[in-house]
Design a protein around this motif. Structure first.
Motif, PDB file in Angstrom:
ATOM      1  N   MET A 240     -10.294   6.486   1.765  1.00  0.00           N
ATOM      2  CA  MET A 240      -9.012   5.851   1.667  1.00  0.00           C
ATOM      3  C   MET A 240      -9.149   4.493   1.824  1.00  0.00           C
ATOM      4  O   MET A 240      -9.467   3.998   3.109  1.00  0.00           O
ATOM      5  N   ASP A 241      -8.663   3.633   1.001  1.00  0.00           N
ATOM      6  CA  ASP A 241      -8.613   2.208   1.298  1.00  0.00           C
ATOM      7  C   ASP A 241      -7.434   1.607   1.637  1.00  0.00           C
ATOM      8  O   ASP A 241      -6.301   1.485   0.802  1.00  0.00           O
ATOM      9  N   ARG A 242      -7.045   1.503   2.953  1.00  0.00           N
ATOM     10  CA  ARG A 242      -5.777   1.100   3.502  1.00  0.00           C
ATOM     11  C   ARG A 242      -5.512  -0.337   2.495  1.00  0.00           C
ATOM     12  O   ARG A 242      -4.185  -0.250   2.515  1.00  0.00           O
ATOM     13  N   ALA A 243      -5.988  -1.339   2.729  1.00  0.00           N
ATOM     14  CA  ALA A 243      -5.798  -2.795   2.308  1.00  0.00           C
ATOM     15  C   ALA A 243      -5.281  -2.412   0.659  1.00  0.00           C
ATOM     16  O   ALA A 243      -4.201  -3.007   0.561  1.00  0.00           O
ATOM     17  N   LYS A 244      -5.952  -1.524  -0.014  1.00  0.00           N
ATOM     18  CA  LYS A 244      -5.732  -1.679  -1.412  1.00  0.00           C
ATOM     19  C   LYS A 244      -4.288  -0.579  -1.487  1.00  0.00           C
ATOM     20  O   LYS A 244      -3.710  -0.853  -2.618  1.00  0.00           O
ATOM     21  N   ASP A 245      -3.946   0.494  -0.729  1.00  0.00           N
ATOM     22  CA  ASP A 245      -2.892   1.184  -0.682  1.00  0.00           C
ATOM     23  C   ASP A 245      -1.782   0.367  -0.348  1.00  0.00           C
ATOM     24  O   ASP A 245      -0.695   0.257  -0.989  1.00  0.00           O
ATOM     25  N   ARG A 246      -2.051  -0.704   0.716  1.00  0.00           N
ATOM     26  CA  ARG A 246      -0.734  -1.406   1.081  1.00  0.00           C
ATOM     27  C   ARG A 246      -0.516  -2.370  -0.276  1.00  0.00           C
ATOM     28  O   ARG A 246       0.753  -2.648  -0.256  1.00  0.00           O
ATOM     29  N   GLU A 247      -1.293  -3.010  -0.709  1.00  0.00           N
ATOM     30  CA  GLU A 247      -1.289  -4.051  -1.734  1.00  0.00           C
ATOM     31  C   GLU A 247      -0.259  -3.208  -2.844  1.00  0.00           C
ATOM     32  O   GLU A 247       0.640  -3.812  -3.452  1.00  0.00           O
ATOM     33  N   GLU A 248      -0.711  -1.980  -3.429  1.00  0.00           N
ATOM     34  CA  GLU A 248      -0.160  -1.254  -4.475  1.00  0.00           C
ATOM     35  C   GLU A 248       1.207  -0.778  -3.941  1.00  0.00           C
ATOM     36  O   GLU A 248       2.197  -0.978  -4.830  1.00  0.00           O
ATOM     37  N   PHE A 249       1.408  -0.566  -2.783  1.00  0.00           N
ATOM     38  CA  PHE A 249       2.629  -0.061  -2.435  1.00  0.00           C
ATOM     39  C   PHE A 249       3.810  -1.250  -2.242  1.00  0.00           C
ATOM     40  O   PHE A 249       4.865  -1.222  -2.663  1.00  0.00           O
ATOM     41  N   GLU A 250       3.346  -2.422  -1.899  1.00  0.00           N
ATOM     42  CA  GLU A 250       4.203  -3.685  -1.677  1.00  0.00           C
ATOM     43  C   GLU A 250       4.442  -4.168  -3.299  1.00  0.00           C
ATOM     44  O   GLU A 250       5.551  -4.478  -3.479  1.00  0.00           O
ATOM     45  N   LYS A 251       3.480  -4.062  -3.930  1.00  0.00           N
ATOM     46  CA  LYS A 251       3.509  -4.630  -5.357  1.00  0.00           C
ATOM     47  C   LYS A 251       4.747  -3.608  -6.308  1.00  0.00           C
ATOM     48  O   LYS A 251       5.518  -4.216  -6.547  1.00  0.00           O
TER      49      LYS A 251
ATOM     50  N   ARG B 162      -0.627   6.266   1.995  1.00  0.00           N
ATOM     51  CA  ARG B 162      -0.897   7.052   0.810  1.00  0.00           C
ATOM     52  C   ARG B 162      -0.212   8.036   0.516  1.00  0.00           C
ATOM     53  O   ARG B 162      -0.179   8.234  -0.633  1.00  0.00           O
ATOM     54  N   HIS B 163       0.404   8.918   1.343  1.00  0.00           N
ATOM     55  CA  HIS B 163       1.366   9.893   0.776  1.00  0.00           C
ATOM     56  C   HIS B 163       2.636   9.393  -0.050  1.00  0.00           C
ATOM     57  O   HIS B 163       2.779  10.145  -0.821  1.00  0.00           O
ATOM     58  N   SER B 164       3.132   8.244   0.452  1.00  0.00           N
ATOM     59  CA  SER B 164       4.162   7.480  -0.301  1.00  0.00           C
ATOM     60  C   SER B 164       3.719   7.197  -1.681  1.00  0.00           C
ATOM     61  O   SER B 164       4.460   7.571  -2.811  1.00  0.00           O
ATOM     62  N   LEU B 165       2.428   6.809  -1.794  1.00  0.00           N
ATOM     63  CA  LEU B 165       1.953   6.269  -3.124  1.00  0.00           C
ATOM     64  C   LEU B 165       1.695   7.654  -4.037  1.00  0.00           C
ATOM     65  O   LEU B 165       1.937   7.699  -5.082  1.00  0.00           O
ATOM     66  N   ASN B 166       1.397   8.883  -3.278  1.00  0.00           N
ATOM     67  CA  ASN B 166       1.019   9.992  -3.990  1.00  0.00           C
ATOM     68  C   ASN B 166       2.417  10.663  -4.583  1.00  0.00           C
ATOM     69  O   ASN B 166       2.284  11.146  -5.681  1.00  0.00           O
ATOM     70  N   THR B 167       3.291  10.622  -3.761  1.00  0.00           N
ATOM     71  CA  THR B 167       4.673  10.973  -4.192  1.00  0.00           C
ATOM     72  C   THR B 167       5.169  10.182  -5.188  1.00  0.00           C
ATOM     73  O   THR B 167       5.586  10.622  -6.316  1.00  0.00           O
ATOM     74  N   TYR B 168       4.879   8.858  -5.107  1.00  0.00           N
ATOM     75  CA  TYR B 168       5.381   7.881  -6.540  1.00  0.00           C
ATOM     76  C   TYR B 168       4.686   8.404  -7.741  1.00  0.00           C
ATOM     77  O   TYR B 168       5.217   8.718  -8.763  1.00  0.00           O
ATOM     78  N   HIS B 169       3.454   8.752  -7.502  1.00  0.00           N
ATOM     79  CA  HIS B 169       2.607   8.972  -8.822  1.00  0.00           C
ATOM     80  C   HIS B 169       3.002  10.364  -9.320  1.00  0.00           C
ATOM     81  O   HIS B 169       2.893  10.384 -10.486  1.00  0.00           O
ATOM     82  N   ALA B 170       3.034  11.329  -8.579  1.00  0.00           N
ATOM     83  CA  ALA B 170       3.609  12.410  -8.825  1.00  0.00           C
ATOM     84  C   ALA B 170       5.069  12.547  -9.560  1.00  0.00           C
ATOM     85  O   ALA B 170       5.221  13.311 -10.487  1.00  0.00           O
ATOM     86  N   ALA B 171       6.002  11.667  -8.801  1.00  0.00           N
ATOM     87  CA  ALA B 171       7.411  11.743  -9.605  1.00  0.00           C
ATOM     88  C   ALA B 171       7.233  11.123 -10.785  1.00  0.00           C
ATOM     89  O   ALA B 171       7.896  11.330 -11.659  1.00  0.00           O
ATOM     90  N   MET B 172       6.543  10.109 -11.139  1.00  0.00           N
ATOM     91  CA  MET B 172       6.401   9.512 -12.520  1.00  0.00           C
ATOM     92  C   MET B 172       5.821  10.556 -13.326  1.00  0.00           C
ATOM     93  O   MET B 172       6.285  10.762 -14.662  1.00  0.00           O
ATOM     94  N   ALA B 173       4.843  11.375 -13.105  1.00  0.00           N
ATOM     95  CA  ALA B 173       4.326  12.609 -13.786  1.00  0.00           C
ATOM     96  C   ALA B 173       5.060  13.406 -14.090  1.00  0.00           C
ATOM     97  O   ALA B 173       5.304  13.816 -15.234  1.00  0.00           O
TER      98      ALA B 173
END
Length: 208
Positions: A1-12, A53-64
């Motif tokens: 898990m890349d925390r810096a990358k996750d945060r960057e994606e989350f904020e963007k 990471r969970h928030s991003l996973n939920t977002y990607h699942a929601a879009m799917a």
């Protein structure tokens, strides 16, 4: 898990919604400890950065889920906006940002011996307002303008698990919310899929 990358994606993803007040929300999330928090105390993503990471996973699942359901019901595109999916999915669990405290727990190792292990305990002392409703209130207090479907999707993201079964009002409110706003069912489904499929571990499968 890349925390810096996750945060960057989350904020963007959140800034890309163009929603007024989002920068203030992100600042407050940082102060609250959101980006360091786990997603749970002893289950899915119970490690620092797990909540992002969970928030991003939920977002990607929601879009799917959204894209799949649009293929079956094209009119869904007029009822649910992608920016609302991003806001509800990425911010549904901000209620967890301040409840986890680091602690030492006892667990069994592979040989069955009890050993000390770093982990988390849960405390609701900071703001004991519940779960989904706490997220909604916190976001409004942080200055974020939320649409009705976004508020209800966040409030009811636990689905029936978020209902007080002794309350007829709770039951009818949840049932009405998911009938009126498809976003409610999309976020609940995505949250469940994220936790039970995207975030399950080999250890959990062995214990099943």
């Amino acid at each position: 898990m890349d925390r810096a990358k996750d945060r960057e994606e989350f904020e963007k993803l959140l800034r890309d919604t163009g929603r007024e007040g989002m920068d203030y929300v992100l600042e407050d999330l940082d102060k609250l400890g959101f980006f360091e928090a786990p997603a749970s105390a002893g289950h899915h993503l119970n490690t620092a950065g797990g909540l992002v990471r969970h928030s991003l996973n939920t977002y990607h699942a929601a879009m799917a889920v959204y894209d799949g359901m649009k293929a079956l019901e094209p009119s869904l595109a007029a009822e649910v906006k992608p920016e609302s999916i991003a806001i509800a999915a990425l911010l549904h669990d901000v209620c967890k940002a301040d409840i986890y405290k680091r602690t030492t727990k006892k667990r069994r190792d592979q040989l069955g011996n009890w050993v000390d292990s770093e982990g988390y305990k849960v405390s609701y002392r900071n703001f004991p307002m519940g779960h989904g409703e706490k997220s909604v209130i916190w976001l409004l207090c942080a200055g974020l303008m939320l649409n009705d479907d976004e508020m209800l999707a966040i409030r009811w993201h636990m689905g029936a698990w978020g209902i007080n079964m002794n309350s007829l009002e709770d039951t009818r409110s949840y049932d009405t919310a998911r009938k009126l706003y498809p976003l409610v069912s999309i976020i609940h489904s995505a949250d469940t899929l994220a936790a039970s499929l995207l975030e399950r571990t080999a250890e959990e499968l062995d214990e099943a």
